[in-house]
Write a protein that holds these residues in place. Structure first.
Motif, PDB file in Angstrom:
ATOM      1  N   GLY A 183       8.549   9.728   7.086  1.00 11.72           N
ATOM      2  CA  GLY A 183       9.461  10.025   5.976  1.00 11.72           C
ATOM      3  C   GLY A 183       9.622   8.807   5.092  1.00 11.72           C
ATOM      4  N   ALA A 184       8.491   8.135   4.844  1.00 13.72           N
ATOM      5  CA  ALA A 184       8.530   6.847   4.132  1.00 13.72           C
ATOM      6  C   ALA A 184       8.481   7.006   2.614  1.00 13.72           C
ATOM      7  N   SER A 185       8.396   8.233   2.115  1.00 16.37           N
ATOM      8  CA  SER A 185       8.186   8.413   0.674  1.00 16.37           C
ATOM      9  C   SER A 185       9.459   8.319  -0.157  1.00 16.37           C
ATOM     10  N   ALA A 206       4.245  10.541   5.254  1.00 13.26           N
ATOM     11  CA  ALA A 206       5.060  11.590   4.627  1.00 13.26           C
ATOM     12  C   ALA A 206       4.085  12.553   3.954  1.00 13.26           C
ATOM     13  N   ARG A 207       4.640  13.639   3.376  1.00 11.93           N
ATOM     14  CA  ARG A 207       3.753  14.605   2.726  1.00 11.93           C
ATOM     15  C   ARG A 207       3.343  14.155   1.330  1.00 11.93           C
ATOM     16  N   ARG A 208       4.211  13.454   0.601  1.00 12.14           N
ATOM     17  CA  ARG A 208       3.896  13.055  -0.779  1.00 12.14           C
ATOM     18  C   ARG A 208       3.135  11.727  -0.776  1.00 12.14           C
ATOM     19  N   LEU A 209       1.807  11.881  -0.674  1.00 10.92           N
ATOM     20  CA  LEU A 209       0.935  10.722  -0.478  1.00 10.92           C
ATOM     21  C   LEU A 209       0.971   9.745  -1.656  1.00 10.92           C
ATOM     22  N   GLN A 256      11.961  22.086  13.037  1.00  7.55           N
ATOM     23  CA  GLN A 256      10.575  21.598  13.011  1.00  7.55           C
ATOM     24  C   GLN A 256      10.495  20.134  12.608  1.00  7.55           C
ATOM     25  N   SER A 257      11.248  19.756  11.563  1.00  7.09           N
ATOM     26  CA  SER A 257      11.110  18.366  11.101  1.00  7.09           C
ATOM     27  C   SER A 257      11.992  17.410  11.902  1.00  7.09           C
ATOM     28  N   ASN A 258      13.282  17.711  12.027  1.00  8.54           N
ATOM     29  CA  ASN A 258      14.203  16.741  12.650  1.00  8.54           C
ATOM     30  C   ASN A 258      14.001  16.592  14.157  1.00  8.54           C
ATOM     31  N   ASN A 286      15.285   6.071  16.238  1.00 13.96           N
ATOM     32  CA  ASN A 286      15.446   7.453  15.784  1.00 13.96           C
ATOM     33  C   ASN A 286      16.593   7.517  14.784  1.00 13.96           C
ATOM     34  N   ILE A 287      16.332   8.109  13.631  1.00 14.83           N
ATOM     35  CA  ILE A 287      17.410   8.265  12.655  1.00 14.83           C
ATOM     36  C   ILE A 287      18.121   9.586  12.945  1.00 14.83           C
ATOM     37  N   GLY A 288      19.298   9.454  13.517  1.00 20.47           N
ATOM     38  CA  GLY A 288      20.157  10.615  13.773  1.00 20.47           C
ATOM     39  C   GLY A 288      21.093  10.784  12.605  1.00 20.47           C
ATOM     40  N   ASP A 321      22.861   6.258  13.335  1.00 15.89           N
ATOM     41  CA  ASP A 321      23.554   7.459  12.871  1.00 15.89           C
ATOM     42  C   ASP A 321      24.333   7.179  11.589  1.00 15.89           C
ATOM     43  N   PRO A 322      23.719   7.418  10.428  1.00 16.50           N
ATOM     44  CA  PRO A 322      24.416   7.140   9.177  1.00 16.50           C
ATOM     45  C   PRO A 322      25.382   8.260   8.792  1.00 16.50           C
ATOM     46  N   GLY A 323      26.405   7.857   8.028  1.00 14.22           N
ATOM     47  CA  GLY A 323      27.237   8.821   7.305  1.00 14.22           C
ATOM     48  C   GLY A 323      26.566   9.092   5.969  1.00 14.22           C
ATOM     49  N   GLU A 347      23.332   7.846  -0.275  1.00 16.85           N
ATOM     50  CA  GLU A 347      22.837   8.508  -1.487  1.00 16.85           C
ATOM     51  C   GLU A 347      21.323   8.326  -1.592  1.00 16.85           C
ATOM     52  N   THR A 348      20.615   9.398  -1.281  1.00 14.87           N
ATOM     53  CA  THR A 348      19.142   9.427  -1.326  1.00 14.87           C
ATOM     54  C   THR A 348      18.765  10.778  -1.952  1.00 14.87           C
ATOM     55  N   GLU A 349      17.568  11.242  -1.657  1.00 14.91           N
ATOM     56  CA  GLU A 349      17.193  12.589  -2.134  1.00 14.91           C
ATOM     57  C   GLU A 349      17.670  13.676  -1.162  1.00 14.91           C
ATOM     58  N   PHE A 350      18.379  13.255  -0.112  1.00 17.00           N
ATOM     59  CA  PHE A 350      18.832  14.167   0.937  1.00 17.00           C
ATOM     60  C   PHE A 350      19.530  15.419   0.383  1.00 17.00           C
ATOM     61  N   SER A 351      20.521  15.203  -0.499  1.00 13.43           N
ATOM     62  CA  SER A 351      21.310  16.354  -0.990  1.00 13.43           C
ATOM     63  C   SER A 351      20.508  17.181  -2.002  1.00 13.43           C
ATOM     64  N   LEU A 352      19.644  16.516  -2.745  1.00 13.20           N
ATOM     65  CA  LEU A 352      18.778  17.228  -3.691  1.00 13.20           C
ATOM     66  C   LEU A 352      17.869  18.196  -2.920  1.00 13.20           C
ATOM     67  N   VAL A 353      17.354  17.723  -1.801  1.00 17.95           N
ATOM     68  CA  VAL A 353      16.498  18.571  -0.959  1.00 17.95           C
ATOM     69  C   VAL A 353      17.349  19.693  -0.344  1.00 17.95           C
ATOM     70  N   ARG A 354      18.519  19.315   0.151  1.00 12.41           N
ATOM     71  CA  ARG A 354      19.387  20.306   0.820  1.00 12.41           C
ATOM     72  C   ARG A 354      19.732  21.461  -0.111  1.00 12.41           C
TER      73      ARG A 354
HETATM   74  P1  NAP Z   1      15.284  11.755   1.638  1.00  9.51           P
HETATM   75  O1  NAP Z   1      15.386  10.768   0.546  1.00  9.51           O
HETATM   76  O2  NAP Z   1      15.241  13.211   1.292  1.00  9.51           O
HETATM   77  O3  NAP Z   1      14.038  11.385   2.564  1.00  9.51           O
HETATM   78  C1  NAP Z   1      13.535  12.257   3.536  1.00  9.51           C
HETATM   79  C2  NAP Z   1      12.150  11.799   3.925  1.00  9.51           C
HETATM   80  O4  NAP Z   1      11.659  12.655   4.981  1.00  9.51           O
HETATM   81  C3  NAP Z   1      11.164  11.910   2.771  1.00  9.51           C
HETATM   82  O5  NAP Z   1      10.340  10.761   2.775  1.00  9.51           O
HETATM   83  C4  NAP Z   1      10.346  13.141   3.110  1.00  9.51           C
HETATM   84  O6  NAP Z   1       9.012  12.965   2.643  1.00  9.51           O
HETATM   85  C5  NAP Z   1      10.359  13.083   4.631  1.00  9.51           C
HETATM   86  N1  NAP Z   1      10.069  14.363   5.239  1.00  9.51           N
HETATM   87  C6  NAP Z   1      10.776  15.510   5.185  1.00  9.51           C
HETATM   88  N2  NAP Z   1      10.129  16.496   5.820  1.00  9.51           N
HETATM   89  C7  NAP Z   1       8.963  15.951   6.290  1.00  9.51           C
HETATM   90  C8  NAP Z   1       7.855  16.468   6.998  1.00  9.51           C
HETATM   91  N3  NAP Z   1       7.791  17.749   7.344  1.00  9.51           N
HETATM   92  N4  NAP Z   1       6.843  15.629   7.321  1.00  9.51           N
HETATM   93  C9  NAP Z   1       6.893  14.330   6.953  1.00  9.51           C
HETATM   94  N5  NAP Z   1       7.899  13.787   6.262  1.00  9.51           N
HETATM   95  C10 NAP Z   1       8.926  14.591   5.927  1.00  9.51           C
HETATM   96  O7  NAP Z   1      16.535  11.612   2.635  1.00  9.51           O
HETATM   97  P2  NAP Z   1      17.069  10.395   3.541  1.00  9.51           P
HETATM   98  O8  NAP Z   1      18.524  10.397   3.410  1.00  9.51           O
HETATM   99  O9  NAP Z   1      16.312   9.150   3.284  1.00  9.51           O
HETATM  100  O10 NAP Z   1      16.732  10.982   4.993  1.00  9.51           O
HETATM  101  C11 NAP Z   1      16.056  10.250   5.986  1.00  9.51           C
HETATM  102  C12 NAP Z   1      16.650  10.596   7.345  1.00  9.51           C
HETATM  103  O11 NAP Z   1      18.021  10.198   7.385  1.00  9.51           O
HETATM  104  C13 NAP Z   1      16.641  12.091   7.690  1.00  9.51           C
HETATM  105  O12 NAP Z   1      16.294  12.257   9.045  1.00  9.51           O
HETATM  106  C14 NAP Z   1      18.094  12.498   7.461  1.00  9.51           C
HETATM  107  O13 NAP Z   1      18.451  13.620   8.230  1.00  9.51           O
HETATM  108  C15 NAP Z   1      18.810  11.243   7.898  1.00  9.51           C
HETATM  109  N6  NAP Z   1      20.178  11.072   7.419  1.00  9.51           N
HETATM  110  C16 NAP Z   1      20.469  11.058   6.091  1.00  9.51           C
HETATM  111  C17 NAP Z   1      21.787  10.894   5.675  1.00  9.51           C
HETATM  112  C18 NAP Z   1      22.180  10.887   4.218  1.00  9.51           C
HETATM  113  O14 NAP Z   1      23.378  11.021   3.915  1.00  9.51           O
HETATM  114  N7  NAP Z   1      21.263  10.721   3.293  1.00  9.51           N
HETATM  115  C19 NAP Z   1      22.800  10.748   6.616  1.00  9.51           C
HETATM  116  C20 NAP Z   1      22.478  10.749   7.964  1.00  9.51           C
HETATM  117  C21 NAP Z   1      21.163  10.911   8.351  1.00  9.51           C
HETATM  118  P3  NAP Z   1       8.054  14.088   2.020  1.00  9.51           P
HETATM  119  O15 NAP Z   1       8.933  15.121   1.367  1.00  9.51           O
HETATM  120  O16 NAP Z   1       7.200  13.329   1.063  1.00  9.51           O
HETATM  121  O17 NAP Z   1       7.284  14.620   3.180  1.00  9.51           O
END
Ligand code: NAP
Length: 246
Positions: free
Chosen positions: A12-14, A36-39, A104-106, A131-133, A176-178, A181-188
């Motif tokens: 998930g390095a993208s 990650a998927r987005r090479l 599947q992913s988490n 492990n990122i929980g 275990d983060p709270g 601000e990343t793309e997390f919510s945009l994806v959600r």
């Molecule tokens: P993000 O910006 O959306 O990043 C998620 C990353 O996971 C992207 O690089 C995405 O890459 C990759 N990913 C998703 N599905 C995948 C798949 N099937 N195969 C390979 N890579 C995949 O969100 P983030 O906040 O950095 O999230 C990273 C981790 O932190 C997640 O496990 C999330 O649950 C956890 N977390 C986030 C928060 C928060 O508030 N943001 C809080 C607690 C925990 P591609 O789409 O390019 O594959």
């Protein structure tokens, strides 16, 4: 005294936490393998910070196997970060596709990648699996059943790793983060930028760099020191669903 460059793998390095971790670990001297998927995004990061970009979809066993086959041992650090949330529907209205994808992913993805890289991890004289929980791994909230159940499962995987690997030179840390601000919510919220912005409205969330810095610190400790779990929240967040907004 070993002089070789240490190797780290970040899934998930993208974007978000994964991308920030790539930067921090590269600057700390690791050769980082980015998955990650987005090479194209990975290639950009690898160009900027060094490292090797490889396609990876953690939901597909074939993709995980091909990824691992391109990574030579020893692997000193594995950051299982790929994952996230999909949707926020009530339990009695749960969307099967969302839940299947999240598991599947988490959950399965984390186990698949760890299994695939097990030979390379064993070749290291001192490895660390991170492990990122999430705070969603110890609490839950209305609309969060699918995601919180996944992150509760991540907790179980982290603890099992620690038990099964006891006596081997491998540390296991769950971070275990709270709110970060990343793309997390945009994806959600399926690309709905307005809905995503609301999550962080009126409060100061963590930045991806804050988590990457914690990862760097965990790795910097003497190898006999294992940080089991780190819960990191913004000052404006007291519980998973208890946030002050000004
Ligand atoms: P993000 O910006 O959306 O990043 C998620 C990353 O996971 C992207 O690089 C995405 O890459 C990759 N990913 C998703 N599905 C995948 C798949 N099937 N195969 C390979 N890579 C995949 O969100 P983030 O906040 O950095 O999230 C990273 C981790 O932190 C997640 O496990 C999330 O649950 C956890 N977390 C986030 C928060 C928060 O508030 N943001 C809080 C607690 C925990 P591609 O789409 O390019 O594959």
């Amino acid at each position: 005294m070993e002089t070789r460059q240490k190797t780290a793998v970040v899934t998930g390095a993208s974007s978000g936490i994964g991308a920030a971790t790539v930067q921090h670990l590269s600057e700390a001297g690791y050769h980082v393998f980015l998955g990650a998927r987005r090479l194209e995004r990975l290639e950009e990061l690898a160009q900027r910070y060094g490292g090797t970009a490889l396609p990876l979809d953690v939901t597909q066993s074939d993709s995980v196997a091909a990824f691992a086959a391109q990574i030579p041992g020893p692997v000193d650090v594995l950051v299982n970060n790929a994952g996230g949330a999909l949707g926020k529907e009530a339990l009695v209205e749960f969307d099967e596709e969302h839940w299947l994808q999240m598991y599947q992913s988490n959950v399965l993805g984390l186990a698949r990648v760890t299994r695939a890289l097990w030979p390379q991890l064993q070749q290291s004289s001192a490895a660390t699996v991170i492990n990122i929980g999430s705070v969603a791994g110890e609490e839950t909230y209305p609309g969060g059943a699918g995601y919180t159940a996944c992150k509760h499962a991540v907790r179980a995987l982290s603890e099992t790793m620690r038990l099964e690997w006891l006596g081997r030179p491998i540390r296991v840390t769950e971070i275990d983060p709270g709110l970060v601000e990343t793309e997390f919510s945009l994806v959600r919220f399926a690309g709905d930028a307005k809905a995503a912005k609301t999550v962080y409205a009126g409060m100061t969330p963590l930045r991806a760099e804050d988590i990457a810095e914690a990862i760097r610190w965990v790795l910097s400790l003497p190898e006999h020191v294992n940080i089991d779990r780190l819960v990191i929240k913004p000052r404006d967040q007291a519980r998973v669903d208890k946030v002050v907004r000004r």
